[in-house]
Design a protein around this motif. Structure first.
Motif, PDB file in Angstrom:
ATOM      1  N   GLU A   1       8.332   3.068 -12.545  1.00  0.00           N
ATOM      2  CA  GLU A   1       9.354   3.528 -13.477  1.00  0.00           C
ATOM      3  C   GLU A   1       8.961   4.750 -14.308  1.00  0.00           C
ATOM      4  OE1 GLU A   1      12.015   3.969 -16.766  1.00  0.00           O
ATOM      5  OE2 GLU A   1       9.901   3.403 -16.933  1.00  0.00           O
TER       6      GLU A   1
ATOM      7  N   LEU B   1       9.085   8.232 -12.363  1.00  0.00           N
ATOM      8  CA  LEU B   1      10.301   8.706 -11.727  1.00  0.00           C
ATOM      9  C   LEU B   1      11.027   9.746 -12.581  1.00  0.00           C
ATOM     10  CD1 LEU B   1      11.787   5.332 -10.392  1.00  0.00           C
ATOM     11  CD2 LEU B   1      10.565   7.082  -9.073  1.00  0.00           C
TER      12      LEU B   1
ATOM     13  N   ASN C   1      16.861  10.546 -12.246  1.00  0.00           N
ATOM     14  CA  ASN C   1      17.650   9.858 -11.218  1.00  0.00           C
ATOM     15  C   ASN C   1      16.773   9.388 -10.060  1.00  0.00           C
ATOM     16  OD1 ASN C   1      20.370  10.180 -12.313  1.00  0.00           O
ATOM     17  ND2 ASN C   1      20.034  12.375 -11.967  1.00  0.00           N
TER      18      ASN C   1
ATOM     19  N   LYS D   1      14.459   7.382  -7.417  1.00  0.00           N
ATOM     20  CA  LYS D   1      14.612   6.091  -6.750  1.00  0.00           C
ATOM     21  C   LYS D   1      13.385   5.775  -5.897  1.00  0.00           C
ATOM     22  CE  LYS D   1      18.325   7.296  -4.311  1.00  0.00           C
ATOM     23  NZ  LYS D   1      19.418   7.288  -3.294  1.00  0.00           N
TER      24      LYS D   1
ATOM     25  N   LYS E   1      17.509   5.159 -12.757  1.00  0.00           N
ATOM     26  CA  LYS E   1      16.270   4.934 -12.012  1.00  0.00           C
ATOM     27  C   LYS E   1      16.415   3.596 -11.302  1.00  0.00           C
ATOM     28  CE  LYS E   1      13.172   7.346 -15.244  1.00  0.00           C
ATOM     29  NZ  LYS E   1      11.901   7.254 -15.997  1.00  0.00           N
TER      30      LYS E   1
END
Length: 330
Positions: free
Chosen positions: A239, A242, A245, A247, A271
């Motif tokens: 997390e 990232l 946006n 993924k 995310k």
């Protein structure tokens, strides 16, 4: 070839690992209307093969015992074709991807769908070709359909992380990503750092170091997409790395992955982690074979085994530290 026998490898129940594989003589299969019969020259072992033996899809797969593992990636020569197959003839050299449901690849002969069989150019050896199908197709789908990378380089630059980048899928993911307009960070073991750099990765992390375990980009980049080719990394590690946006595309989704996926979807989080699901297409396999022919993509081969030693190839795959593809040659 009615009545002719072939050497094959099968298992008779769930579990047993390499010791559960048995060498047998079986009738050569006959192709159905939409199938081709192949004399196998090389086949690659994939984790799905031993995971099915272990019982990952129990009781749905295998559909019955004894079962000849599919070892889905096959390279060989066409022996005969079903009445509905018009684009191949006896003697053609081809590459095929088999279904894990039907099995049959760990043998001297197998049947394959004509629609999932493509010509093998003379520039490609049987071993190179057998390494392509599932690994390269998985990487291709993850990058193009899930991460939005255009392999002709026409999309805005994306920052991609590939985990387990020296493995059977990861080594293709690095190469394919670099055909697009991407900056690639990759993780692998220390012994494969130079190999992964040579495949085109811009940054390579030893996954056992603190930065590698934390997936931190040396250039402090945030990842637009992660091609996640391994297991055991929690969402809490992904997390913070990232982009807004970003993924994570999980190639081997666990229950935890599915729960996180559902939660992120429910909360409309930008995310997110998504499980990779796809059905192989012959058109994409032909495109990837063409890339190998043109020298834009290459198969990294970890090791080769004769069919008589298939259990050793099985054990090597279970060990989980192969560099590239594990090949069996009848």
């Amino acid at each position: 070839m009615a009545g002719k026998l072939m050497h094959a490898v099968q298992y008779n129940s769930y579990g047993g690992g390499p010791a559960g594989l048995k060498h047998v003589e079986l009738p050569v299969p006959a192709p159905k209307e939409d199938e081709v019969l192949l004399k196998i020259e090389a086949v690659s072992i994939n984790p799905i093969d031993w995971k099915l033996q272990k019982g990952i899809a129990r009781p749905l797969l295998p559909r019955k015992f004894p079962f000849v593992p599919s070892a889905t990636d096959v390279s060989g020569e066409v022996v005969t074709v079903g009445s509905g197959v018009k684009n191949f003839k006896a003697g053609d050299k081809v590459v095929s991807i088999l279904s894990p449901m039907s099995g049959g690849g760990l043998a001297e002969f197998c049947v394959a769908k004509g629609s999932l069989t493509v010509p093998r150019p003379p520039e490609l050896s049987a071993v190179e070709a057998a390494g392509i199908p599932s690994g390269a197709l998985t990487a291709h789908v993850a990058l193009t359909q899930y991460a939005g990378v255009k392999l002709d380089g026409t999309c805005p630059q994306k920052t991609i992380l590939v985990t387990a980048a020296s493995g059977g899928v990861g080594h293709f993911a690095v190469q394919l990503a670099k055909l697009g307009n991407t900056h690639v960070t990759a993780t692998c073991g220390a012994r494969n750092l130079e190999l992964v750099k040579s495949l085109g990765a811009d940054e390579v992390l030893d996954y056992k170091t603190p930065d590698g375990a934390a997936l931190r980009s040396p250039a402090s980049r945030k990842y637009d997409a992660v091609i996640h080719c391994t297991t055991g990394i929690p969402w809490s590690i992904f997390e913070p790395n990232l982009s807004g946006n970003g993924k994570v595309i999980d190639l081997t989704p666990s229950v935890s992955t599915m729960m996180t996926f559902a939660l992120k979807k429910f909360t409309c989080s930008k995310k997110r982690i998504v499980p990779l699901l796809y059905s192989p297409e012959g058109e994409n396999l032909e495109y990837l074979v063409k890339l190998v022919k043109e020298g834009k993509l290459k198969t990294v081969v970890d090791s080769k085994y004769p069919l008589s030693k298939a259990e050793d190839a099985w054990a090597k795959s279970i060990d989980g530290h192969a560099t590239g593809k594990i090949i069996v040659e009848p």
